[in-house]
Motif scaffolding. Structure first.
Motif, PDB file in Angstrom:
ATOM      1  N   SER A 171      73.686  35.803 -20.965  1.00  0.00           N
ATOM      2  CA  SER A 171      73.356  36.727 -21.878  1.00  0.00           C
ATOM      3  C   SER A 171      73.802  38.639 -20.833  1.00  0.00           C
ATOM      4  O   SER A 171      73.593  38.976 -22.140  1.00  0.00           O
ATOM      5  N   HIS A 172      74.439  38.816 -19.859  1.00  0.00           N
ATOM      6  CA  HIS A 172      75.269  39.456 -19.776  1.00  0.00           C
ATOM      7  C   HIS A 172      76.253  39.056 -19.660  1.00  0.00           C
ATOM      8  O   HIS A 172      76.996  39.411 -18.602  1.00  0.00           O
ATOM      9  N   GLU A 201      76.726  48.379 -18.321  1.00  0.00           N
ATOM     10  CA  GLU A 201      76.433  46.789 -19.350  1.00  0.00           C
ATOM     11  C   GLU A 201      76.487  47.101 -20.310  1.00  0.00           C
ATOM     12  O   GLU A 201      75.238  48.716 -20.909  1.00  0.00           O
ATOM     13  N   HIS A 232      73.446  47.570 -23.105  1.00  0.00           N
ATOM     14  CA  HIS A 232      72.178  47.406 -23.340  1.00  0.00           C
ATOM     15  C   HIS A 232      71.877  46.727 -24.278  1.00  0.00           C
ATOM     16  O   HIS A 232      71.465  45.205 -24.471  1.00  0.00           O
ATOM     17  N   GLU A 277      79.720  44.138 -20.182  1.00  0.00           N
ATOM     18  CA  GLU A 277      80.458  45.051 -19.334  1.00  0.00           C
ATOM     19  C   GLU A 277      81.746  45.880 -19.004  1.00  0.00           C
ATOM     20  O   GLU A 277      81.354  47.191 -19.028  1.00  0.00           O
ATOM     21  N   ILE A 314      73.540  42.847 -24.354  1.00  0.00           N
ATOM     22  CA  ILE A 314      72.541  42.331 -23.701  1.00  0.00           C
ATOM     23  C   ILE A 314      71.350  41.445 -24.584  1.00  0.00           C
ATOM     24  O   ILE A 314      70.685  40.065 -24.513  1.00  0.00           O
ATOM     25  N   SER A 363      72.720  41.163 -11.474  1.00  0.00           N
ATOM     26  CA  SER A 363      73.709  41.867 -12.831  1.00  0.00           C
ATOM     27  C   SER A 363      74.199  43.036 -12.019  1.00  0.00           C
ATOM     28  O   SER A 363      73.941  44.065 -11.808  1.00  0.00           O
ATOM     29  N   PRO A 364      76.087  43.273 -12.838  1.00  0.00           N
ATOM     30  CA  PRO A 364      76.254  41.678 -13.889  1.00  0.00           C
ATOM     31  C   PRO A 364      76.021  40.436 -12.292  1.00  0.00           C
ATOM     32  O   PRO A 364      75.985  40.758 -11.685  1.00  0.00           O
ATOM     33  N   ASN A 417      66.295  40.233 -10.009  1.00  0.00           N
ATOM     34  CA  ASN A 417      67.984  40.710 -10.278  1.00  0.00           C
ATOM     35  C   ASN A 417      68.195  41.138  -9.031  1.00  0.00           C
ATOM     36  O   ASN A 417      67.223  42.143  -8.969  1.00  0.00           O
ATOM     37  N   THR A 426      71.996  49.995 -19.104  1.00  0.00           N
ATOM     38  CA  THR A 426      70.605  49.258 -18.964  1.00  0.00           C
ATOM     39  C   THR A 426      69.402  48.990 -18.196  1.00  0.00           C
ATOM     40  O   THR A 426      69.391  49.625 -17.105  1.00  0.00           O
ATOM     41  N   THR A 486      70.241  37.801 -25.468  1.00  0.00           N
ATOM     42  CA  THR A 486      68.926  37.382 -25.081  1.00  0.00           C
ATOM     43  C   THR A 486      67.939  37.013 -25.504  1.00  0.00           C
ATOM     44  O   THR A 486      67.346  36.175 -25.749  1.00  0.00           O
ATOM     45  N   HIS A 508      71.121  33.930 -17.572  1.00  0.00           N
ATOM     46  CA  HIS A 508      71.483  34.888 -17.383  1.00  0.00           C
ATOM     47  C   HIS A 508      72.346  35.567 -17.575  1.00  0.00           C
ATOM     48  O   HIS A 508      72.594  36.386 -17.856  1.00  0.00           O
TER      49      HIS A 508
END
Ligand code: URP
Ligand code: ZN
Ligand code: ZN
Length: 491
Positions: free
Chosen positions: A213-214, A187, A189, A219, A192, A290-291, A342, A157, A196, A210
């Motif tokens: 979204s992740h 993760e 993409h 994951e 996410i 992230s994660p 991040n 991602t 998002t 955040h």
């Protein structure tokens, strides 16, 4: 005349496998004697009541790294390596990050120029491969691996860095031929992005979103897929910064089936949760990585993964961005979570956190601590036994620990330039008090004793962890598949 340059007297010397009260004799930067009543040293350190551990090998940190859209980490090689040293580390392996269009060779040259004049402890680099075009995979990457850059990271991602599955297979295949270890940021993409978009459409843009979204599913799906890609081409792989129980289970299953899949986790998944992203105002931005950190039950699963050997390494993933317009808040004082840099800082606290909460609270023993913070990183990344252990012939890289020293974490006492610590206020017991790199006392009595640029670059060997298993998928086995040789067999 003295027998040694330095003797460390009467400490309890601990490795991943042994514990023994003895002296350590050091000459020319190496350990040359271990035993009782060693002869005289030109310099002597009394380590009675201290633990003598291998210096930490910090194998996942972002130092003086520019992001794809131009943001620089708050630490340069000087501040990051000083901070690492105060935290008990003697080696760092940050990343030399390729962005699209970059020549990998040039990237490495740039990082050399930054690191060589500033590092206070020894260092190497993993590569980040974000543009695996034919000349990169055909020439630059193999040549760099042979030159000692024997590991590299790929992303599934981040728009500007990610590889698709086809590109992942191409880089895995190159790694297989050259014996490099591939580190994967796993993760999904599209999951996410989809989440998002939904959150942004609903104006749910505070830092806490955040973490939503992740998602954990993003994951675990990517972890599963990465493992399957690795299995198809029989290329070992390390899944980095694992945060969930589900991803841990994916790695464990692959390991139990005999595949060379390794795991790394980080303090943020043991000591922070998604609730930290919901702190007052924009404070949550400090915890966006992230994660993301998850919840108490994920923390327990991550501890179990360390205990049962699913994770070989615990790294900091130190990604320091200041809490201002030069870092976290680059997009303004009140940005949506999509525009918050991040990463969290933690290079100085990785070892004290794991020591205090792991060893001190009986979750892991001291040997496991040494294994996951030093020995295994040295083995995975081709530095063992020069680094990562205490043995005759090894570099004299040592951290002397006072297990009774109790201190509260205060950013003001740390040495990085992030400007804050996510662990502020935590009470920790057990701190490194003296840190020695190649026989040089780098830190003692709260003081730095070496100059910038005194760390050495470490070209690395390929590692046994990166050798293919030789277990080809049946459909790729030339004996079964009409004699068509797609992959050459492992030795
Ligand atoms: O959020 C994080 N972890 N930032 C650092 C880059 C990475 O993916 O490790
Ligand atoms: Zn990552
Ligand atoms: Zn990272």
């Amino acid at each position: 005349m003295a027998d040694f340059d330095l003797v460390i007297r009467q400490g309890t010397v601990v490795t991943a496998a042994s514990k023994m009260k003895c002296d350590v004799g050091i000459a020319d930067g190496q350990i040359v004697a271990l035993g009782r009543n060693l002869g005289e040293g030109r310099q002597e350190i009394d380590a009675t009541d201290l633990l003598v551990l291998p210096g930490g090998v910090e194998a996942h940190c972002h130092i003086e790294q520019r992001s794809a859209f131009g943001l620089m980490t708050a630490d340069d090689f000087e501040s990051a390596t000083i901070s690492a040293a105060f935290g008990g580390n003697t080696t760092v392996i940050p990343f030399a990050a390729q962005h699209k269009g970059d020549s990998l060779r040039e990237v490495v040259k740039d990082y050399h120029a930054r690191a060589s004049s500033k590092s206070v402890i020894d260092y190497g680099y993993h590569l980040i491969v974000s543009d695996p075009r034919p000349e990169v995979l055909g020439q630059e990457l193999p040549a760099l691996i042979r030159d000692g850059f024997t590991s590299f990271k790929v992303y599934m991602t981040y728009e500007m860095l990610r590889l698709d599955d086809r590109q992942m297979l191409d880089v895995l295949y190159t790694a297989r031929s050259e014996g490099a270890l591939v580190m994967v940021h796993a993760e999904n993409h599209e999951m996410i992005r989809w989440l998002t978009d939904k959150l942004v459409d609903a104006n749910r843009v505070e830092p806490k979103f955040h973490a939503i979204s992740h998602s954990r599913t993003a994951e675990s799906e990517a972890t599963h897929r990465a493992i399957m890609l690795s299995r198809l081409v029989d290329t070992p792989m390390l899944i980095v910064h694992v945060s969930t129980e589900e991803a841990t289970a994916e790695i464990r299953r692959a390991q139990s089936e005999g595949f060379k899949i390794y795991g790394e986790t980080c303090p943020q998944y043991l000591f922070l949760t998604a609730e930290d992203l919901d702190r007052h105002g924009m404070e949550g931005a400090k915890f966006c990585c992230s994660p993301p950190p998850r919840d108490a039950s994920a923390q327990e699963a991550i501890w179990r993964g360390i205990q049962n050997g699913t994770f070989q390494v615990v790294s900091s993933d130190h990604a320091p961005y200041s809490y201002d317009e030069h870092g976290k808040l680059y997009a303004g004082p009140n940005p949506p979570f999509t525009k918050i840099a991040n990463g969290v800082p933690g290079i100085e606290l990785r070892l004290p956190l794991l020591f205090s909460e792991g060893v001190g609270k009986g979750r892991i023993d001291i040997h496991k601590f040494v294994e996951v913070t030093s020995t295994n990183a040295a083995r995975l990344y081709g530095l063992f036994p020069r680094k990562g252990t205490i043995a005759i012939g090894a570099d004299a890289d040592l951290a002397l620990w006072d297990v009774n020293c109790e201190r509260e974490v205060r950013y003001a006492d740390l040495h990085d330039r992030a400007g804050y610590s996510p662990y502020e206020g935590k009470q920790l017991k057990g701190w490194p008090v003296t840190v020695i790199n190649r026989g040089r006392v780098v830190v003692s009595d709260g003081e730095l004793h070496v100059g910038k640029g005194s760390g050495q670059f470490l070209p690395r060997e390929t590692s046994e962890f990166a050798t293919p298993t030789g277990r080809l998928q049946p459909e790729l086995d030339p004996d079964r598949n009409f004699g068509v040789e797609i992959l050459s067999r492992a030795e």
